[in-house]
Design a protein around this motif. Structure first.
Motif, short mmCIF file in Angstrom:
data_model
loop_
_atom_site.label_atom_id
_atom_site.label_comp_id
_atom_site.label_asym_id
_atom_site.label_seq_id
_atom_site.Cartn_x
_atom_site.Cartn_y
_atom_site.Cartn_z
N ALA A 156 47.12 29.52 33.87
CA ALA A 156 47.79 30.68 32.96
C ALA A 156 47.38 31.83 32.26
N ALA A 157 45.86 32.54 32.88
CA ALA A 157 45.30 33.58 32.88
C ALA A 157 46.39 34.60 34.29
N LEU A 158 46.38 34.32 34.80
CA LEU A 158 46.92 34.89 36.12
C LEU A 158 48.70 34.65 35.47
N ALA A 159 48.88 33.10 35.55
CA ALA A 159 50.58 33.82 35.57
C ALA A 159 51.69 35.40 34.81
N GLY A 160 50.45 35.12 33.49
CA GLY A 160 50.99 36.22 32.90
C GLY A 160 51.25 38.68 32.94
N LEU A 161 49.59 37.84 34.28
CA LEU A 161 49.52 39.29 34.78
C LEU A 161 51.13 40.14 35.80
N ASP A 162 51.21 41.24 35.35
CA ASP A 162 51.99 41.84 36.40
C ASP A 162 52.08 41.93 37.47
N GLY A 163 50.68 41.96 37.96
CA GLY A 163 49.90 42.31 39.47
C GLY A 163 48.67 42.61 39.98
N PRO A 164 47.96 42.71 41.38
CA PRO A 164 47.21 42.32 41.19
C PRO A 164 46.02 42.97 40.53
N LEU A 165 44.76 42.65 40.49
CA LEU A 165 43.82 43.79 39.61
C LEU A 165 42.93 44.48 40.56
N PHE A 166 42.53 45.72 40.26
CA PHE A 166 41.91 46.22 40.97
C PHE A 166 40.88 46.89 40.58
N GLU A 168 37.27 50.21 40.82
CA GLU A 168 36.90 51.34 41.52
C GLU A 168 35.08 51.02 41.72
N GLU A 169 34.78 50.74 42.83
CA GLU A 169 33.35 50.53 43.40
C GLU A 169 32.58 51.85 43.61
N ALA A 170 31.64 52.35 43.40
CA ALA A 170 30.86 53.73 43.72
C ALA A 170 30.82 53.49 45.62
N ASP A 171 30.83 54.19 46.37
CA ASP A 171 30.78 54.67 47.83
C ASP A 171 31.54 53.02 48.45
N ARG A 172 32.44 53.00 47.93
CA ARG A 172 33.53 52.08 48.60
C ARG A 172 34.82 52.00 47.34
N GLY A 173 34.98 52.72 47.18
CA GLY A 173 36.46 52.49 46.74
C GLY A 173 37.04 51.76 46.09
N ARG A 174 38.69 51.59 45.92
CA ARG A 174 39.32 50.90 45.53
C ARG A 174 39.15 48.98 45.42
N LEU A 175 38.51 48.17 45.11
CA LEU A 175 38.19 46.93 45.72
C LEU A 175 38.83 45.92 44.55
N ARG A 176 40.15 44.83 45.43
CA ARG A 176 40.86 44.36 44.82
C ARG A 176 40.03 43.01 44.14
N CYS A 177 40.57 42.07 43.74
CA CYS A 177 40.00 41.09 42.70
C CYS A 177 40.21 40.11 43.28
N ASP A 178 39.84 39.07 42.97
CA ASP A 178 39.85 37.61 42.75
C ASP A 178 39.58 36.64 41.73
N PRO A 179 39.98 36.78 40.83
CA PRO A 179 39.47 35.49 39.59
C PRO A 179 39.04 34.73 39.78
N ALA A 180 40.56 33.94 40.95
CA ALA A 180 40.76 32.02 40.89
C ALA A 180 39.31 31.82 41.21
N ARG A 181 39.10 32.67 42.05
CA ARG A 181 38.18 31.58 42.54
C ARG A 181 36.58 31.17 41.33
N PHE A 182 37.04 31.83 40.61
CA PHE A 182 35.77 30.86 39.10
C PHE A 182 36.67 29.55 38.84
N GLY A 183 37.72 29.22 38.59
CA GLY A 183 38.39 28.42 38.09
C GLY A 183 38.55 28.51 36.55
N ASP A 184 38.44 27.04 35.81
CA ASP A 184 38.71 26.90 34.32
C ASP A 184 37.26 27.39 34.25
#
Length: 285
Positions: A156-166, A168-184
């Motif tokens: 339900a939380a992911l369904a309400g998002l407008d798009g993927p989440l990112f 900024e990590e120092a020295d690595r730049g913009r990283l994409r998130c995968d919160p679904a891997r935490f489950g409920d």
């Protein structure tokens, strides 16, 4: 005019600080002081079983001995439980949080019976048993005094998002998130009124933290923290996940393994400047 940088050091008072803590505190303190910014101290003492006042006092003593000063009074999380309860109420009001009556033993039996145990960063993923309960059954069980945790309905939380989440990590730049891997994921328990994930994300937003420096083992948690930030409309800091401080055996220094504490080093006659240098020199990238 550029905004003043704000960093923080946020230990849990479950033991005395060791060299790994010193490294983390130094990174945040130096980043703030070199930029003319603010360095905040936060005491993350939500766990009433493991956290003790004498360890909070020890944190203040150890940081002062190292020569690290902080701006303003430390924020003590246990003094702000209504803040976290308000966040849970908002999420629950949007249908994003549900009560879970399963014990750890219940979950273990269900996972064993299924023969399939998917894992996430926090361990075995919850199979979603209580997500499928009706509102009527939930009300009856709560009214009957049955203990429960509060879980985030990840789908339900992911369904309400407008798009993927990112982020900024120092020295690595913009990283994409995968919160679904935490489950409920659990956001509150009977014995812990709010989870680390919820409290740390709330407090970083409340205190205006702009750069989060923490150990690399918390890098996966940033995916979940970005989701909470998106759900609550909180600002997104930059992150710097540093290497872990290792002992002579190659293992991470930890309270659990009785790593030498700063207090012990002080009692052994080691001067603070030497301990600061030691904390920096032993870190592994």
């Amino acid at each position: 005019m550029a905004a003043t940088i704000v960093t923080r050091f946020a230990p849990s008072p479950t033991g005395r600080l060791h060299l790994g803590h010193a490294h983390a505190a130094l990174l945040a303190w130096q980043a703030a002081r070199e930029a003319g910014g603010r360095f905040l101290l936060r005491i993350e003492d939500i766990d009433p079983v493991r956290c003790r006042p004498e360890f909070t006092a020890g944190i203040l003593e150890d940081l002062a001995w190292l020569g690290l000063d902080w701006d303003g009074a430390p924020r003590v999380q246990s003094a702000h439980l209504p803040d976290y309860r308000a966040v849970l109420d908002r999420l629950r009001g949007r249908g994003l949080v549900y009560p879970c009556f399963c014990t750890r033993a219940d979950i273990a039996r269900e996972v064993a019976a299924s023969g399939h145990a998917p894992h996430g960063p926090d361990g075995v993923l919850y199979p979603g048993t209580c997500r499928r309960l009706s509102e009527a059954e939930r009300r009856v069980r709560i009214a009957g005094g049955e203990a429960y945790a509060l879980r985030l309905d990840m789908a339900a939380a992911l369904a309400g998002l407008d798009g993927p989440l990112f982020f900024e990590e120092a020295d690595r730049g913009r990283l994409r998130c995968d919160p679904a891997r935490f489950g409920d994921v659990v956001l509150a328990r009977k014995d812990t009124p709010a989870s680390y994930h919820l409290c740390v994300t709330h407090d970083d937003a409340l205190q205006g933290v702009m750069l989060v420096t923490r150990a690399e083992d918390l890098l996966p948690a940033t995916d979940l923290h970005r989701l909470l930030q998106a759900l609550m409309g909180w600002p997104v800091p930059r992150y710097r996940h540093h290497g872990l401080l290792l002992g002579a055996d190659g293992k991470r220094l930890s309270k659990r393994d009785n790593a030498p504490t700063l207090a012990a080093l002080r009692e052994a006659g080691r001067p603070p400047g030497e301990v600061r240098a030691l904390a920096a020199s032993q870190v592994r990238p």
